[in-house]
Design an enzyme around this catalytic site. Structure first.
Site, PDB file in Angstrom:
ATOM      1  N   ASP A  53       0.832  -1.190   0.000  1.00  0.00           N
ATOM      2  CA  ASP A  53       0.000   0.000   0.000  1.00  0.00           C
ATOM      3  C   ASP A  53       0.876   1.252   0.000  1.00  0.00           C
ATOM      4  OD1 ASP A  53      -2.945   1.089   0.849  1.00  0.00           O
ATOM      5  OD2 ASP A  53      -1.363   2.240   1.854  1.00  0.00           O
ATOM      6  N   LYS A  88      -2.906   5.773  -4.066  1.00  0.00           N
ATOM      7  CA  LYS A  88      -4.008   6.699  -3.808  1.00  0.00           C
ATOM      8  C   LYS A  88      -3.741   8.066  -4.444  1.00  0.00           C
ATOM      9  CE  LYS A  88      -3.990   4.551   0.758  1.00  0.00           C
ATOM     10  NZ  LYS A  88      -2.538   4.289   0.813  1.00  0.00           N
ATOM     11  N   HIS A 121      -7.920   9.261  -1.926  1.00  0.00           N
ATOM     12  CA  HIS A 121      -7.309   9.217  -0.603  1.00  0.00           C
ATOM     13  C   HIS A 121      -8.181   9.867   0.471  1.00  0.00           C
ATOM     14  CE1 HIS A 121      -3.055   9.091   1.398  1.00  0.00           C
ATOM     15  NE2 HIS A 121      -4.001   8.706   2.233  1.00  0.00           N
TER      16      HIS A 121
END
Length: 325
Positions: A53, A88, A121
């Protein structure tokens, strides 16, 4: 031929039809050390992590891409297709005409042809420009969520990402999004741990087929500002002692049992291993009941993101608040 990892992480099928490893390694650090992060990512791949991530705002996309490429060269994985990559889009790109350029920038940083998951995000739109903190209140703009989401859907249709989703969205914001979404969000990544259990949001997402993924699973996203209410919990410590586990493992197991994915964050080998030792045991009903009684306190908030000076002139705070009501 790729080597076998020491741990295999279970998969969760998203509404998009793609499988996501339920535990990811996060790459957010306040003081990002490229070499340390790269070595840790490669070590994580050896251990068994297959989901990573990142975010354009973290400054870790390029390092992650380099680490994955090196892991392929080392034979730790067969190809980029063996890992699941989430990144993101930042608030300054939350404009319909900025989404496609933003995802292409992330792909260039990662040196990849596609993402597995691309997230909005924050449900906040900022004046386009360089990323800076804290956010200037006068630069917060109305979010054209419909236009931004249509652009996100286009990214998926073009094959630039396999799945799309959101982060820090409340049920109210998800309800707004689902009114016009042709492709529903596959994931909502939010703050989630025993000290912020998000029951209303979890139930709503389950009903709508949206997978919840937990960031700050150990309560430590901003523990330099406020005491960590997870790792210092007497309830969790009592359960951990009784089971011969760490408080961190109890928290991670609890999240897992809520049906959520988890983004863990540690670059230390011992912790990387411990954070995956959560799949072959369970919490009892009594233990879960005790955890449900833990006082609730949200740490990450819109207010903390905003500069103390100035004022919101173009939006109401209620439109950008991420605390579930």
């Amino acid at each position: 031929m790729a080597s076998e990892p020491s741990t295999k992480i279970p998969l969760k099928t998203l509404s998009s039809g793609h499988d996501m490893p339920i535990v990811a390694l996060g790459t957010f650090e306040l003081s990002f050390d490229q070499e340390n992060a790269k070595a840790a990512i490669i070590e994580a791949i050896k251990i068994g992590y297959r989901h990573f991530d990142t975010a354009c705002q973290y400054g870790s996309e390029a390092t992650l891409g380099e680490a994955i490429a090196e892991a392929v060269q080392l034979g730790l994985i067969g190809s980029r297709a063996d890992v699941f990559v989430t990144t993101k889009q930042w608030c300054t790109d939350n404009h319909p005409d900025h989404v496609l350029p933003a995802i292409k920038t992330s792909l260039r940083n990662l040196k990849m042809d596609y993402l597995d998951l691309y997230l909005i995000h924050w449900p906040i739109s900022m004046k386009p420009g360089p990323i800076s903190f804290p956010l200037k209140r006068e630069e917060v703009m109305p979010l054209d969520l419909k236009g931004v989401w249509e652009a996100m859907e286009e990214c998926q249709k073009l094959g630039l990402t396999k799945s799309i989703g959101v982060s820090n969205f409340t049920t109210k914001k998800l309800e707004e999004l689902l009114q016009f979404a042709n492709i529903p969000p596959a994931v909502n990544q939010v703050e989630l741990n025993p000290a912020w259990q998000q029951q209303k949001l979890r139930e709503y997402c389950a009903k709508k087929g949206i997978t919840v993924t937990a960031y700050s699973p150990l309560g430590g996203q901003l523990n330099f500002i406020t005491p960590n209410t997870v790792l210092t919990s007497d309830v969790l410590e009592e359960i951990a002692d009784a089971k011969g586990k760490s408080v961190a493992q109890i928290s991670l197991r609890w999240i897992l049992e809520q049906g959520a994915g988890i983004v863990v964050k540690s670059f230390k080998k011992e912790r990387l291993i411990q954070n995956l030792e959560i799949f072959d045991w369970e919490l009892t009903e009594e233990e879960c009941a005790k955890i449900s009684s833990i006082p609730q306190k949200k740490v990450v908030s819109t207010e903390l993101m905003l500069a103390p000076e100035g004022s919101l002139t173009l939006v109401d705070f209620a439109d950008i608040d991420i605390v579930e009501k």
